[in-house]
Design a protein around this motif. Structure first.
Motif: not given
Length: 221
Positions: A127-131, A190-193
């Motif tokens: 259903v969801h996931a981290r980017i 944008m800072a994390s991916a």
């Protein structure tokens, strides 16, 4: 059939509602392969659904192949599925990937698209996931190249692609509250991916597992 302008208005209203609470309705795909969550954005017909089916054929998972809700959490920025089906245009790539997924797809009324209702409880459809990554698709050129490739993008190019995938109007001067909320969300994303531009080749269809493994292993920029 609903008028397209009415559908666009409904999407704007829904997008504005979520933006007020720091969430973004994104026109994009969120795929999970080898433990990495990849947000894929790009213009219509740039290949989001083909890449999504390719991820499934590579043993990965699909949160969404077209629209999702993105929000910041304590442990990262996550995407969540909005709709409960996937779709593929009928083409050489689409036909091959329908077979590779091993799932029951059905044809739409026009016969131009294949649809898959998301199976309940199937781990391949979280259903969801981290980017963890952002890929901006370049529309494949006439005569799709053999090998997929990634290239570096500037910060401004990535930001512009994400704004387009959300709703440019809500990041304009007429919606100051929504703009502030979305800018904060985009800055965190944008800072994390790390982001890159992707042009898909025939290998996402002919050898999806090896292609995904190679692309996820590349460091661009």
């Amino acid at each position: 059939m609903a008028d397209s302008s009415a559908i666009d208005l409904a999407r704007l209203v829904a997008t504005q509602y979520h933006a007020r609470w720091g969430r973004a309705c994104v026109h994009g795909a969120l795929l999970q392969v080898d433990g990495a969550g990849v947000l894929v954005v790009g213009q219509r017909a740039s290949g989001k659904s083909v890449l999504s089916a390719s991820a499934l054929a590579a043993g990965g998972g699909i949160v969404s192949d077209d629209y999702l809700l993105v929000a910041k959490r304590e442990d990262g920025v996550f995407g969540e599925r909005i709709r409960e089906f996937l779709s593929l245009r009928r083409s050489w790539a689409g036909e091959a990937l329908v077979d590779l997924t091993g799932l029951e797809w059905s044809l739409g009324r026009s016969g131009n698209r294949a649809y898959l209702r998301v199976p309940e409880g199937d781990a391949r459809f979280p259903v969801h996931a981290r980017i963890d990554r952002i890929w901006v698709l370049r529309r494949p050129r006439a005569g799709r190249r053999q090998h997929s490739s990634l290239e570096a993008m500037s910060h401004a190019e990535v930001y512009a692609a994400l704004v387009t995938a959300i709703q440019p109007l809500l990041l304009g001067p007429d919606f100051p509250h929504e703009r502030a909320q979305l800018q904060t969300l985009l800055a965190g994303l944008m800072a994390s991916a790390p982001a890159a531009r992707l042009e898909t080749g025939q290998d996402v269809v002919t050898d999806p597992a090896a292609t995904w493994h190679r692309l996820l292993g590349e460091r661009v920029g």
